[in-house]
Write a protein that holds these residues in place. Structure first.
Motif, PDB file in Angstrom:
ATOM      1  N   ASN B  33     -35.724 -12.160  -9.096  1.00  0.00           N
ATOM      2  CA  ASN B  33     -34.992 -13.399  -8.816  1.00  0.00           C
ATOM      3  C   ASN B  33     -35.884 -14.376  -8.043  1.00  0.00           C
ATOM      4  O   ASN B  33     -36.730 -13.973  -7.270  1.00  0.00           O
ATOM      5  CB  ASN B  33     -33.755 -13.077  -7.967  1.00  0.00           C
ATOM      6  CG  ASN B  33     -32.800 -14.245  -7.870  1.00  0.00           C
ATOM      7  OD1 ASN B  33     -32.572 -14.952  -8.843  1.00  0.00           O
ATOM      8  ND2 ASN B  33     -32.241 -14.469  -6.697  1.00  0.00           N
ATOM      9  N   ASP B  34     -35.702 -15.657  -8.305  1.00  0.00           N
ATOM     10  CA  ASP B  34     -36.304 -16.642  -7.407  1.00  0.00           C
ATOM     11  C   ASP B  34     -35.302 -17.774  -7.256  1.00  0.00           C
ATOM     12  O   ASP B  34     -34.447 -17.973  -8.112  1.00  0.00           O
ATOM     13  CB  ASP B  34     -37.675 -17.103  -7.925  1.00  0.00           C
ATOM     14  CG  ASP B  34     -37.576 -18.175  -8.962  1.00  0.00           C
ATOM     15  OD1 ASP B  34     -37.398 -19.349  -8.609  1.00  0.00           O
ATOM     16  OD2 ASP B  34     -37.643 -17.823 -10.158  1.00  0.00           O
ATOM     17  N   ARG B  77     -47.872   1.159 -21.602  1.00  0.00           N
ATOM     18  CA  ARG B  77     -48.436   0.225 -20.633  1.00  0.00           C
ATOM     19  C   ARG B  77     -48.935  -1.080 -21.261  1.00  0.00           C
ATOM     20  O   ARG B  77     -48.653  -2.166 -20.756  1.00  0.00           O
ATOM     21  CB  ARG B  77     -49.582   0.891 -19.864  1.00  0.00           C
ATOM     22  CG  ARG B  77     -50.169  -0.030 -18.820  1.00  0.00           C
ATOM     23  CD  ARG B  77     -51.102   0.688 -17.917  1.00  0.00           C
ATOM     24  NE  ARG B  77     -51.662  -0.242 -16.938  1.00  0.00           N
ATOM     25  CZ  ARG B  77     -52.493   0.120 -15.986  1.00  0.00           C
ATOM     26  NH1 ARG B  77     -52.842   1.384 -15.863  1.00  0.00           N
ATOM     27  NH2 ARG B  77     -52.965  -0.765 -15.138  1.00  0.00           N
ATOM     28  N   GLU B  81     -47.480  -4.636 -20.332  1.00  0.00           N
ATOM     29  CA  GLU B  81     -48.370  -5.597 -19.680  1.00  0.00           C
ATOM     30  C   GLU B  81     -48.370  -6.925 -20.448  1.00  0.00           C
ATOM     31  O   GLU B  81     -48.369  -8.004 -19.852  1.00  0.00           O
ATOM     32  CB  GLU B  81     -49.788  -5.023 -19.599  1.00  0.00           C
ATOM     33  CG  GLU B  81     -50.652  -5.737 -18.587  1.00  0.00           C
ATOM     34  CD  GLU B  81     -52.005  -5.056 -18.406  1.00  0.00           C
ATOM     35  OE1 GLU B  81     -52.210  -4.440 -17.356  1.00  0.00           O
ATOM     36  OE2 GLU B  81     -52.837  -5.145 -19.319  1.00  0.00           O
ATOM     37  N   VAL B  84     -45.195  -8.735 -19.589  1.00  0.00           N
ATOM     38  CA  VAL B  84     -45.301  -9.377 -18.270  1.00  0.00           C
ATOM     39  C   VAL B  84     -46.135 -10.653 -18.377  1.00  0.00           C
ATOM     40  O   VAL B  84     -45.772 -11.698 -17.823  1.00  0.00           O
ATOM     41  CB  VAL B  84     -45.901  -8.398 -17.223  1.00  0.00           C
ATOM     42  CG1 VAL B  84     -46.324  -9.141 -15.957  1.00  0.00           C
ATOM     43  CG2 VAL B  84     -44.894  -7.310 -16.881  1.00  0.00           C
ATOM     44  N   ALA B  85     -47.238 -10.582 -19.130  1.00  0.00           N
ATOM     45  CA  ALA B  85     -48.086 -11.773 -19.288  1.00  0.00           C
ATOM     46  C   ALA B  85     -47.314 -12.906 -19.977  1.00  0.00           C
ATOM     47  O   ALA B  85     -47.455 -14.078 -19.609  1.00  0.00           O
ATOM     48  CB  ALA B  85     -49.346 -11.421 -20.080  1.00  0.00           C
ATOM     49  N   HIS B  88     -45.014 -14.294 -17.438  1.00  0.00           N
ATOM     50  CA  HIS B  88     -45.813 -15.115 -16.516  1.00  0.00           C
ATOM     51  C   HIS B  88     -46.174 -16.449 -17.152  1.00  0.00           C
ATOM     52  O   HIS B  88     -46.168 -17.485 -16.491  1.00  0.00           O
ATOM     53  CB  HIS B  88     -47.091 -14.375 -16.114  1.00  0.00           C
ATOM     54  CG  HIS B  88     -46.864 -13.308 -15.084  1.00  0.00           C
ATOM     55  ND1 HIS B  88     -47.855 -12.437 -14.693  1.00  0.00           N
ATOM     56  CD2 HIS B  88     -45.760 -12.967 -14.362  1.00  0.00           C
ATOM     57  CE1 HIS B  88     -47.371 -11.612 -13.760  1.00  0.00           C
ATOM     58  NE2 HIS B  88     -46.096 -11.905 -13.552  1.00  0.00           N
ATOM     59  N   ALA B  89     -46.500 -16.422 -18.445  1.00  0.00           N
ATOM     60  CA  ALA B  89     -46.846 -17.670 -19.133  1.00  0.00           C
ATOM     61  C   ALA B  89     -45.672 -18.649 -19.097  1.00  0.00           C
ATOM     62  O   ALA B  89     -45.858 -19.860 -19.136  1.00  0.00           O
ATOM     63  CB  ALA B  89     -47.251 -17.386 -20.580  1.00  0.00           C
ATOM     64  N   GLY B  91     -43.650 -18.801 -16.522  1.00  0.00           N
ATOM     65  CA  GLY B  91     -43.370 -19.140 -15.122  1.00  0.00           C
ATOM     66  C   GLY B  91     -42.352 -18.244 -14.433  1.00  0.00           C
ATOM     67  O   GLY B  91     -41.857 -18.597 -13.366  1.00  0.00           O
ATOM     68  N   LEU B  92     -42.035 -17.095 -15.034  1.00  0.00           N
ATOM     69  CA  LEU B  92     -41.097 -16.184 -14.360  1.00  0.00           C
ATOM     70  C   LEU B  92     -41.872 -15.175 -13.514  1.00  0.00           C
ATOM     71  O   LEU B  92     -43.019 -14.858 -13.801  1.00  0.00           O
ATOM     72  CB  LEU B  92     -40.228 -15.441 -15.385  1.00  0.00           C
ATOM     73  CG  LEU B  92     -39.289 -16.299 -16.233  1.00  0.00           C
ATOM     74  CD1 LEU B  92     -38.336 -15.404 -17.024  1.00  0.00           C
ATOM     75  CD2 LEU B  92     -38.482 -17.274 -15.385  1.00  0.00           C
ATOM     76  N   GLN B  93     -41.217 -14.672 -12.477  1.00  0.00           N
ATOM     77  CA  GLN B  93     -41.822 -13.635 -11.647  1.00  0.00           C
ATOM     78  C   GLN B  93     -41.517 -12.299 -12.303  1.00  0.00           C
ATOM     79  O   GLN B  93     -40.354 -11.895 -12.375  1.00  0.00           O
ATOM     80  CB  GLN B  93     -41.234 -13.657 -10.242  1.00  0.00           C
ATOM     81  CG  GLN B  93     -41.474 -14.972  -9.538  1.00  0.00           C
ATOM     82  CD  GLN B  93     -41.396 -14.820  -8.032  1.00  0.00           C
ATOM     83  OE1 GLN B  93     -42.327 -14.359  -7.387  1.00  0.00           O
ATOM     84  NE2 GLN B  93     -40.273 -15.200  -7.478  1.00  0.00           N
ATOM     85  N   ALA B  94     -42.559 -11.624 -12.763  1.00  0.00           N
ATOM     86  CA  ALA B  94     -42.375 -10.351 -13.456  1.00  0.00           C
ATOM     87  C   ALA B  94     -43.461  -9.376 -13.038  1.00  0.00           C
ATOM     88  O   ALA B  94     -44.598  -9.780 -12.781  1.00  0.00           O
ATOM     89  CB  ALA B  94     -42.409 -10.568 -14.964  1.00  0.00           C
ATOM     90  N   THR B  95     -43.090  -8.119 -12.959  1.00  0.00           N
ATOM     91  CA  THR B  95     -44.063  -7.068 -12.639  1.00  0.00           C
ATOM     92  C   THR B  95     -43.852  -5.900 -13.597  1.00  0.00           C
ATOM     93  O   THR B  95     -42.831  -5.834 -14.295  1.00  0.00           O
ATOM     94  CB  THR B  95     -43.882  -6.546 -11.204  1.00  0.00           C
ATOM     95  OG1 THR B  95     -42.539  -6.095 -11.027  1.00  0.00           O
ATOM     96  CG2 THR B  95     -44.189  -7.629 -10.165  1.00  0.00           C
ATOM     97  N   LEU B  96     -44.822  -4.980 -13.631  1.00  0.00           N
ATOM     98  CA  LEU B  96     -44.560  -3.744 -14.351  1.00  0.00           C
ATOM     99  C   LEU B  96     -44.800  -2.557 -13.429  1.00  0.00           C
ATOM    100  O   LEU B  96     -45.641  -2.608 -12.538  1.00  0.00           O
ATOM    101  CB  LEU B  96     -45.341  -3.623 -15.656  1.00  0.00           C
ATOM    102  CG  LEU B  96     -46.840  -3.488 -15.715  1.00  0.00           C
ATOM    103  CD1 LEU B  96     -47.230  -2.908 -17.071  1.00  0.00           C
ATOM    104  CD2 LEU B  96     -47.475  -4.842 -15.565  1.00  0.00           C
TER     105      LEU B  96
END
Lengths: 166, 99
Positions: B33-34, B77, B81, B84-85, B88-89, B91-96
């Motif tokens: 969330n942001d 993976r 990944e 996630v990229a 990110h492209a 503009g969301l906050q994402a992790t793995l």
């Protein structure tokens, strides 16, 4: 201004109509804030939000950054530049600005409005959702711009969502 | 706001008796969330990238909003990944991560 700013076109593009002052505001914002996105202006907190980490583990994160970091920046700067280029084209008549965007340019508008919002919110220090309860600070142009871009992006999303499957 | 219906499968569960090693445990793609990104933008991106229908994307978005995070995909993976990229492209906050 009255009415929706965007109209969906059959070829996947959009027709845009904004007040000429709105167009000027967007051009000014994109030019001013571009250096934050490109990294020419060093604002670590804002850049941390624009380009967040993928991994907790520093080693994996460094690898990820090495692999995709540059292209993530380049793509987003290219979208902002495409947004600016469309704003610099189009036609102004009777105080209204009008342009036609193809699908790629429409995607660039979505990317640019989102990045501009993230940059403005970072500069204003928006830390939690309670920020939105008070409305814009009319004495602060960044605050007004942040709200305006939210309004604009919402309309852009409405025009683009009709094309998604499901 | 609450959602009564269960959310669509969020992760690939390993079949019973699966004896794949450590390497094959799936990686979760997590969206955080942001306070800035529009809810409608998150829904749009989830639909565009993962092909969710609107109700599924809205449920995932609401989970992010209420709980602070949600697993939106899971897999090997490299695939996670890449997901996630792509997030990110946009503009969301994402992790793995994996359990």
């Amino acid at each position: 201004m009255a009415g929706p700013a965007f109209r969906s076109l059959p070829d996947g593009g959009l027709s845009v109509r904004l007040g000429w002052r709105e167009r000027e505001l967007l051009v000014d914002a994109a030019r001013r804030l571009r250096p934050v996105l490109s990294g020419d202006e060093d604002l670590p907190r804002v850049r941390g939000r624009l380009f967040p980490p993928a991994y907790d583990d520093p080693e994996a994160e460094a690898e990820y950054r090495n692999l995709v970091g540059d292209s993530l920046v380049e793509e987003r700067v290219a979208a902002l530049d495409a947004f600016l280029a469309t704003l610099e084209g189009g036609q102004t008549r009777l105080l209204a600005w009008h342009a036609t965007l193809d699908a790629e340019q429409a995607a660039a508008w979505l990317s640019a409005t989102n990045d501009l919002r993230l940059i403005l919110a970072g500069r204003l220090g928006v830390a939690d959702e309670s920020h939105w309860e008070t409305g814009p600070d009319l004495s602060d142009r960044f605050s007004v711009l942040l709200y305006y871009l939210g309004w604009l992006q919402e309309r852009l999303l409405t025009a683009l969502s009709g094309r998604l499957p499901g | 706001m609450t959602t009564a219906a269960p959310v669509a499968p969020e992760r690939v569960d390993r079949p019973a008796g699966d004896e794949r090693g450590e390497r094959d445990r799936p990686w979760d793609v997590i969206v955080w969330n942001d306070p800035v990104t529009l809810m409608s933008y998150v829904v749009f991106v989830l639909r565009k990238l993962f092909g969710h229908d609107e109700p599924t994307a809205v449920k995932l978005m609401m989970r992010v909003h209420r709980e602070g995070r949600a697993v939106v995909a899971s897999g090997p993976r490299e695939k996670s990944e890449m997901d996630v990229a792509r997030l990110h492209a946009h503009g969301l906050q994402a992790t793995l991560a994996r359990d």
